[in-house]
Design an enzyme around this catalytic site. Structure first.
Site, PDB file in Angstrom:
ATOM      1  N   HIS A 263       5.660   5.392   1.701  1.00 46.78           N
ATOM      2  CA  HIS A 263       6.326   6.728   1.745  1.00 46.78           C
ATOM      3  C   HIS A 263       6.262   7.717   0.266  1.00 46.78           C
ATOM      4  O   HIS A 263       5.639   8.713   0.343  1.00 46.78           O
ATOM      5  CB  HIS A 263       7.861   6.494   2.120  1.00 46.78           C
TER       6      HIS A 263
ATOM      7  N   HIS B 286       7.461  -1.134   1.609  1.00 46.71           N
ATOM      8  CA  HIS B 286       7.436  -0.091   2.580  1.00 46.71           C
ATOM      9  C   HIS B 286       7.872   1.400   1.746  1.00 46.71           C
ATOM     10  O   HIS B 286       7.095   2.032   2.045  1.00 46.71           O
ATOM     11  CB  HIS B 286       8.673  -0.665   3.441  1.00 46.71           C
TER      12      HIS B 286
ATOM     13  N   ASN C 187       6.678  -1.417   9.015  1.00 45.70           N
ATOM     14  CA  ASN C 187       7.844  -0.681   9.509  1.00 45.70           C
ATOM     15  C   ASN C 187       8.351  -1.057  10.966  1.00 45.70           C
ATOM     16  O   ASN C 187       9.366  -1.405  11.207  1.00 45.70           O
ATOM     17  CB  ASN C 187       7.503   0.872   9.616  1.00 45.70           C
TER      18      ASN C 187
END
Length: 908
Positions: free
Chosen positions: A572, A567, A763
């Site tokens: 990100h 994740h 997410n």
């Protein structure tokens, strides 16, 4: 003569002073500035402009040249309509400044605009510009409470001005305002649109003028002469000079290492290593320029919440997004606001005592459970945002989806296995290539590379096959966390209240197309009394609870890798350098910037907030996940040993993990090894749709390789993304080249996939699956007791109590639940795949807009196909009694925690 008559028309010929008589023509060349006359019968025809008091059409004797000379340039007026977005809520200071601006606007401190032509003025050696125009009616409309307000301005331009390509805005007020768009009316070419979506700072904060470009895309070499200088000027301003501390009103994009996660000034326990550089490779972040700490000149001083940390002004959350984020975050920070709550939990309520304690978090709320509700509500002044949480529901959690259809589904082995391919982390499972698995770690440091798994551990559970037959039939799969956890295992287990293993889990694919777990290997450091052990499915009550504990340790490993690697790192952090470089190197006019723009929204802001309160020392990640203070070091270890951009596309990732094989006869060129693999089968539909949209877009602007290679902004973006943004891996030979349109299509499709569908899949299921902590405990506090351990007798006497003592404490669980609740929430202003701001005017290219609408329609078709699959009883990993449908890749969603929806960008 026949040629001239055909070209100019009989009436013009008859009235020409070069022929019979003359009269004024009404030929407006300004309407045809971007058009040319087509030559007839192979003869050259040129149009020239010459100053004259009367319009003439001159034809040379050999009829090879036509000269059309207009009358003297005249002045005319055009109208601008600016759409400004109001804030819904203003504090007292903002209201005061707003009234002051309304007053001073009447006496000349106003908003001033200036149009810039695409044409270059050879006399002034600068772009042609209009006279400045002042925004009208600001003071009259300042009290309007509507969401958007339209203001007008009137320009005076010459008839030879050409077509506007840019506009400057100077804000002489005291307060910034959000400019959504500008439309210019009155030119012969029709309305000219400027999509802005930007904060315009007052001149006291930013001395220069803001520049906005029209919606017409230009590759660098196509830039009209009048726009070349302003195109470069805007990029220079966005890059900044790399010096000084950034102000919150700045729009500067620059790179830095992760040197702000710790606070060495508070002591050695609060220091954290710098991520980024030769010692610990990591992607770069957005530079803030804050001064160093007092005790470590290489560590940047921190800004603690609630104070904001810098990201470029236009990257900050808009009002509705910020409201949704801060309201949701209230539950997570409430513990810090309520000392008596903290004391009560810490002193008397460390552990869950049973399932009923967990259930009460959803039915009663934490305060009612502790008998503190009245005390808190009466004695402690809480923020206004608390009013959004219903009376009696303070710290009351919504029931997670995992227990909404079948309360005890999470206990079953088939559900444990199903979540490996249809849960919140479906990207780790691999087809087992050889058995037993072998470590890649250095045996001199981490012990023998051989696994403790033996053939006898699984032989009786694979439908009478031999292990080799099962391998050959692609029936064995593995989730392998051995190599990522083992280097940290001693350090983690030395932390207070943390205990973990490095796990491997073996699955068997049944004839029904579902998976079942058949063995779990648990590894400790080589120096441990028993470094490795294998747990298999239970045969009695004692082994049942050992098996449940083993599965919980697997889930804890999984939760850490999911959050820190799949994740955070792979979406990100890995995308941030590409976003920074895009703003620094590609003009807003660049067609590729326009393509990527919706997929970069809010990412820098959410990453900045994450570094401030989630990833930092003593942040939520360290507090709630097994690796504790070593969380980010583990993420960095995965970056240097595992992450490869060329394998981040969905097809490449599936092939790398052995979950698919190339097959040109299949719709997406791949054949899935597990046919009912919901993440992969839904993901391939979205991947193909993104790729098709990107291919149509790229081919429209880049017909050949030369266009790609010679695009200096495009090449600078990609080079800076790698050489600066991913500097520690810049010399790796696996980076894709950017030499032709196919290369560009592949790179862009991967970036858009990661920002949208991949992030959504990882997410938005966090609370629906992890909000019930026993299903996915983010940390474990007990190892599985050995028979000679003192704890073994405690385990035998009350295995359920031991199980709950091994799970996170009440405080850890509720803090984690609150955060993943926020992270799983869609805000009201979310933009989903197939949507974008100014949907019909973000580009003025009709073919591109039409292709985007087709992409949007394809998202609708995919949504219907996913709904169809979720109701197909033959697909048992997404349909059945108590089985959650797989909706994480359904493109659309309502606001809130919905376990579905694919936003355009990493926005939460």
């Amino acid at each position: 003569m026949a040629l001239a008559r055909e070209l100019l028309g009989s009436s013009l010929m008859e009235n020409s002073p070069f022929l019979a008589s003359a009269s004024s023509t009404r030929l407006l060349l300004s309407q045809n500035r971007n058009r040319s006359f087509l030559p007839l019968e192979g003869r050259k025809v040129q149009v020239a402009i010459r100053k004259s008091t009367t319009p003439v059409a001159a034809i040379s004797e050999d009829l090879d040249l036509v000269k059309v000379v207009p009358e003297k340039a005249v002045k005319f007026k055009v109208r601008a309509v600016l759409t400004v977005r109001n804030k819904n809520k203003e504090d007292f200071k903002e209201t005061l400044v707003k009234h002051l601006d309304a007053f001073t606007d009447r006496i000349g401190r106003n908003v001033v605009l200036e149009l810039i032509s695409t044409d270059f003025d050879p006399k002034t050696k600068s772009p042609k510009k209009s006279k400045e125009a002042v925004l009208k009616d600001w003071s009259k409309k300042s009290n309007l409470k509507t969401e958007k307000v339209n203001y007008t301005a009137e320009f005076e331009v010459d008839s030879n001005f050409g077509i506007p390509g840019a506009i400057t805005v100077a804000n002489k007020h005291q307060k910034e305002f959000f400019l959504e768009s500008i439309m210019i009316e009155g030119f012969a070419c029709g309305p000219v649109n400027f999509p802005c979506n930007s904060w315009v700072q007052p001149k006291k904060d930013r001395s220069g003028k803001r520049i906005f470009f029209t919606n017409k895309p230009y590759l660098p070499h196509e830039t009209p002469e009048g726009l070349k200088a302003v195109r470069e000027k805007e990029l220079r301003e966005l890059r900044g000079d790399g010096q000084g501390e950034r102000k919150l009103s700045d729009r500067v994009y620059d790179f830095d290492v992760y040197n702000d996660l710790g606070n060495p000034d508070k002591g050695i326990d609060f220091a954290r290593p710098i991520l980024g550089g030769e010692k610990i490779p990591y992607p770069r972040r957005c530079r803030t320029g804050r001064p160093p700490t007092d005790t470590d000149m290489y560590s940047e001083s921190r800004v603690e919440k609630p104070l904001p940390t810098y990201v470029p002004r236009d990257e900050q959350f808009e009002e509705s997004k910020m409201h949704a984020f801060t309201t949701g975050r209230l539950k997570a920070v409430l513990h810090n606001l309520i000392p008596s709550l903290m004391a009560s939990i810490s002193a008397n309520n460390k552990d869950f005592k049973g399932f009923s304690d967990i259930d009460s978090l959803y039915s009663e709320g934490l305060l009612l459970k502790l008998g503190l509700h009245d005390e808190i509500m009466n004695k402690i002044p809480l923020p206004k945002a608390v009013s959004t949480i219903q009376e009696g529901g303070l710290l009351k959690y919504n029931l997670p989806k995992i227990v909404s259809k079948d309360k005890y589904a999470w206990l079953r082995d088939d559900e444990f296995a199903r979540q490996a391919i249809a849960g919140v982390n479906p990207v780790t499972i691999e087809r087992l290539q050889s058995y037993p698995p072998v470590s890649k770690l250095d045996p001199e440091i981490y012990g023998p590379q051989e696994s403790a798994l033996k053939e006898e551990h699984i032989a009786g559970q694979i439908n009478g096959m031999t292990v080799q037959e099962a391998l050959d039939a692609s029936k064995l799969f593995i989730i392998d966390y051995h190599d990522i956890y083992l280097p940290f295992i001693d350090k983690i287990n030395a932390l207070d209240g943390r205990k973990t293993y490095a796990t491997r889990t073996i699955f068997f694919l049944t004839d029904a197309g579902t998976l079942k777990p058949i063995a779990i290997e648990l590894s400790l450091a080589p120096s441990s009394p028993r470094p490795k052990r294998v747990v298999t499915p239970p045969v009695d009550a004692t082994t049942y609870w050992m098996w449940q504990l083993a599965k919980s340790h697997v889930c804890s490993n999984d939760a850490g890798v999911h959050q820190l690697v799949n994740h955070w790192l792979r979406t990100h952090a890995a995308l941030e350098p590409f976003i920074l470089a895009a703003h620094r190197q590609m003009s807003a006019m660049h067609p590729i910037f326009k393509l990527l723009d919706p997929h970069m929204r809010y990412t820098l802001e959410i990453n900045g907030l994450a570094r401030q309160s989630l990833l930092s020392m003593d942040g939520v990640i360290e507090s709630c996940f097994t690796p504790g203070r070593y969380c980010m070091e583990m993420s960095a270890a995965a970056y240097s040993s595992f992450w490869r951009f060329d394998q981040e596309s969905l097809p490449a990732d599936l092939i790398r993990r052995g979950m698919a094989v190339p097959d040109p006869t299949q719709p997406h060129g791949l054949k899935l090894v597990i046919e009912d693999y919901p993440y992969a089968s839904d993901g391939l539909m979205i991947w193909a749709a993104i790729e098709n949209w990107v291919r149509n877009y790229v081919n429209h602007y880049y017909p050949d390789s030369a266009q790609v290679c010679n695009d200096k902004e495009l090449q600078a973006w990609y080079a800076e993304s790698i050489n600066v943004g991913h500097a520690d891996l810049r010399h790796e030979d696996w980076w894709p080249t950017l030499a032709n349109p196919e290369d560009l299509i592949s790179i862009l499709t991967t970036l858009i996939w990661l920002a949208s569908a991949q992030h959504a899949a990882l997410n938005f299921g966090q609370y629906p699956y992890g909000g019930y902590v026993p299903n996915r405990p983010p940390l474990m506090r007990r190892l599985i007791p050995e028979e000679n351990d003192p704890e073994y007798a405690v385990f035998l006497s009350d295995p359920q109590k031991y199980f709950f003592c091994a799970l996170p404490s009440l405080l850890q669980a509720t803090k984690f639940m609150a955060v993943v609740d926020t992270l799983s929430t869609h805000s009201p202003d979310e933009e989903y795949l197939g949507e974008r701001q100014h949907q019909s005017i973000w580009s003025c290219d009709a073919e591109v807009i039409e292709a985007f609408y087709e992409f949007s329609a394809e998202m609708g078709r995919i949504e219907k196909e996913i709904e169809k699959r979720n109701s197909n009883p033959g697909l048992r990993n997404r349909c059945g009694a108590g089985v959650l449908p797989y909706e994480l890749l359904v493109p659309s969603s309502e606001p809130g925690v919905t376990c579905r929806g694919v936003p355009n960008s990493v926005s939460i």
